[in-house]
Design a protein around this motif. Structure first.
Motif, mmCIF file in Angstrom:
data_model
loop_
_atom_site.group_PDB
_atom_site.id
_atom_site.type_symbol
_atom_site.label_atom_id
_atom_site.label_comp_id
_atom_site.label_asym_id
_atom_site.label_seq_id
_atom_site.Cartn_x
_atom_site.Cartn_y
_atom_site.Cartn_z
ATOM 1 N N ALA A 22 33.982 36.059 37.915
ATOM 2 C CA ALA A 22 32.842 36.568 38.666
ATOM 3 C C ALA A 22 33.136 36.568 40.158
ATOM 4 N N GLY A 23 32.736 37.657 40.801
ATOM 5 C CA GLY A 23 32.885 37.736 42.247
ATOM 6 C C GLY A 23 34.230 38.237 42.720
ATOM 7 N N THR A 24 35.184 38.474 41.792
ATOM 8 C CA THR A 24 36.504 38.927 42.228
ATOM 9 C C THR A 24 36.827 40.321 41.714
ATOM 10 N N THR A 25 35.952 40.908 40.905
ATOM 11 C CA THR A 25 36.258 42.199 40.303
ATOM 12 C C THR A 25 35.902 43.327 41.256
ATOM 13 N N PRO A 26 36.904 44.119 41.691
ATOM 14 C CA PRO A 26 36.625 45.233 42.597
ATOM 15 C C PRO A 26 36.144 46.457 41.835
ATOM 16 N N GLN A 27 35.801 47.485 42.542
ATOM 17 C CA GLN A 27 35.492 48.743 41.896
ATOM 18 C C GLN A 27 36.747 49.295 41.235
ATOM 19 N N GLY A 76 43.782 39.168 46.028
ATOM 20 C CA GLY A 76 44.264 37.795 46.032
ATOM 21 C C GLY A 76 43.525 36.880 45.066
ATOM 22 N N PRO A 77 42.170 36.909 45.039
ATOM 23 C CA PRO A 77 41.457 36.040 44.094
ATOM 24 C C PRO A 77 41.782 36.344 42.633
ATOM 25 N N ALA A 78 42.051 37.616 42.319
ATOM 26 C CA ALA A 78 42.410 37.975 40.952
ATOM 27 C C ALA A 78 43.786 37.414 40.592
ATOM 28 N N GLU A 79 44.705 37.421 41.565
ATOM 29 C CA GLU A 79 46.017 36.803 41.321
ATOM 30 C C GLU A 79 45.864 35.308 41.077
ATOM 31 N N ASP A 100 41.249 45.116 30.816
ATOM 32 C CA ASP A 100 41.609 45.147 32.233
ATOM 33 C C ASP A 100 41.872 43.719 32.704
ATOM 34 N N LEU A 101 42.919 43.534 33.475
ATOM 35 C CA LEU A 101 43.265 42.191 33.932
ATOM 36 C C LEU A 101 42.291 41.641 34.962
ATOM 37 N N ARG A 102 41.347 42.447 35.388
ATOM 38 C CA ARG A 102 40.299 41.956 36.272
ATOM 39 C C ARG A 102 39.079 41.508 35.477
#
Length: 301
Positions: free
Chosen positions: A2-7, A191-194, A158-160
C-alpha cells in the motif's frame, strides 16, 4: 504494498513501455545465439522478435547490421545483454547444483531458462510477470511446440501488486532453498517497490537460497542521456530507456541484504567481459558505467 503502487502507464503486453524492452533483450539474445563466439544460446529468442509487430524489422543476427559491432545498440548493448544472460545462466546452474530446486524469475519477460538450461529434473521454474507479457510468450512457445525441460509455472501478476501471495497459491515453498533472478528489473520500479521486493524475497527464502539482481549506481541518470547506447536505442527502436527508468532515489538493497545476514558481492559487467573475453568494456560517456550485478546468498542463522 500500500502506498507504493504508481499509475500503470506502461502497456500491458509487449507492444510498448517496459514490455517492449523484453523484446529488445530477446533480439539481443538472438544475436548472441547466432554469433560464432556465442556466450549463450537461445533458439526461441528470434521467434519472439518475429512474432511482435513492433519489432519485425529488428535484426536478429549481427550480419544484418550495416555497421556490425560498431553499432552502439546492436553491437555493444546487445553483447551486454548476451553477457548478462550467460552470467545469470551460470548463477542459476550453480545454485541448482548447490541444492536449490525452485527458480523464481521476477519480471520474467521472455526468459526461456526453463526450456534451455540443463536443470535438475525436480526443479520448478516460477515465471512472475504481467499477464499480457506471459500470454504473448505462451502463444509463441505453443506455436513452436516448445516443451520445458523442467516444471514451469507462469505467475501472471504485476510486481507492484501482491506477487508473493500469487506465488504461494501456485506451490512455491518458502521453506525450500530457492534461487531468484531480478534481471534488468529494479531500475524500472520506484524505490519503495524495490525495497518491498527485496524485503519479500528475504522473507520468502530459506537458508541456502540465492538472489541475483541488477542495479544502477548513477545519482543522475540524465547525465548519460546523450550516451551512444541510449541515443541509438531511441533512434533505432523508439524505446526511450531513460523515460522508462524510475527517476527517484534508489535504496541500498545489497547493503540491506548484508545487514540481514546474506553474503553479497557487487560486480561491474566489465569484470565478466574480461573473464569471458567477450562483451563491453568501458568507454567515454558510458551508460553502462553505473551498472552493477549483485549476487547474494542467504546464510544459515
Amino acid at each position: 504494498m500500500a502506498g507504493t503502487t504508481p499509475q500503470h502507464t506502461d502497456a500491458e503486453g509487449v507492444d510498448g513501455g517496459v514490455g517492449l524492452t523484453a523484446l529488445l533483450v530477446a533480439a539481443s539474445r538472438a544475436m548472441e545465439t547466432h554469433r560464432h563466439d556465442s556466450l549463450a544460446q537461445d533458439a526461441y529468442a528470434e521467434h519472439f522478435v518475429r512474432a511482435a509487430p513492433a519489432c519485425t524489422h529488428w535484426p536478429v543476427r549481427i550480419e544484418e547490421v550495416p555497421d556490425g559491432d560498431d553499432n552502439p545498440l546492436w553491437g555493444r548493448f546487445a553483447r551486454y545483454f548476451g553477457l548478462r544472460t550467460r552470467v545469470l545462466d551460470d548463477f542459476v546452474l550453480r545454485s541448482a547444483g548447490a541444492g536449490a530446486r525452485q527458480v523464481v524469475l521476477l519480471g520474467a519477460g521472455l526468459d526461456t531458462r526453463a526450456f534451455r538450461l540443463d536443470l535438475p529434473s525436480d526443479c520448478v521454474v516460477f515465471e512472475v510477470d504481467r499477464a499480457g507479457v506471459l500470454a504473448f510468450k505462451e502463444q509463441v512457445l505453443t506455436g513452436l511446440s516448445a516443451a520445458p525441460e523442467v516444471k514451469r509455472v507462469p505467475v501472471p501478476v504485476d510486481l507492484r501488486e501482491d506477487w508473493a501471495g500469487a506465488l504461494g497459491t501456485v506451490g512455491f515453498d518458502p521453506a525450500a532453498p530457492s534461487v531468484w533472478l531480478a534481471e534488468g528489473l529494479l531500475f524500472y520500479l520506484p524505490g519503495p517497490a524495490e525495497t518491498y521486493l527485496v524485503d519479500t524475497v528475504d522473507r520468502l527464502t530459506a537458508a541456502g537460497s540465492a538472489l541475483a539482481f541488477e542495479a544502477k549506481l548513477e545519482k543522475d541518470l540524465l547525465a548519460y542521456r546523450d550516451s551512444p547506447i541510449y541515443t541509438a536505442t531511441r533512434r533505432l527502436t523508439g524505446i526511450d530507456l531513460l523515460r522508462l527508468f524510475d527517476k527517484g532515489p534508489r535504496p541500498d538493497s545489497a547493503g540491506a541484504l548484508t545487514a540481514r545476514g546474506w553474503s553479497t558481492s557487487m560486480h561491474t559487467p566489465f569484470e565478466f567481459t574480461r573473464r569471458h573475453g567477450r562483451g563491453p568494456l568501458p568507454e567515454p560517456n558510458d551508460a553502462l558505467e553505473g551498472n552493477r550485478w549483485v549476487f547474494a546468498h542467504k546464510l544459515a542463522p
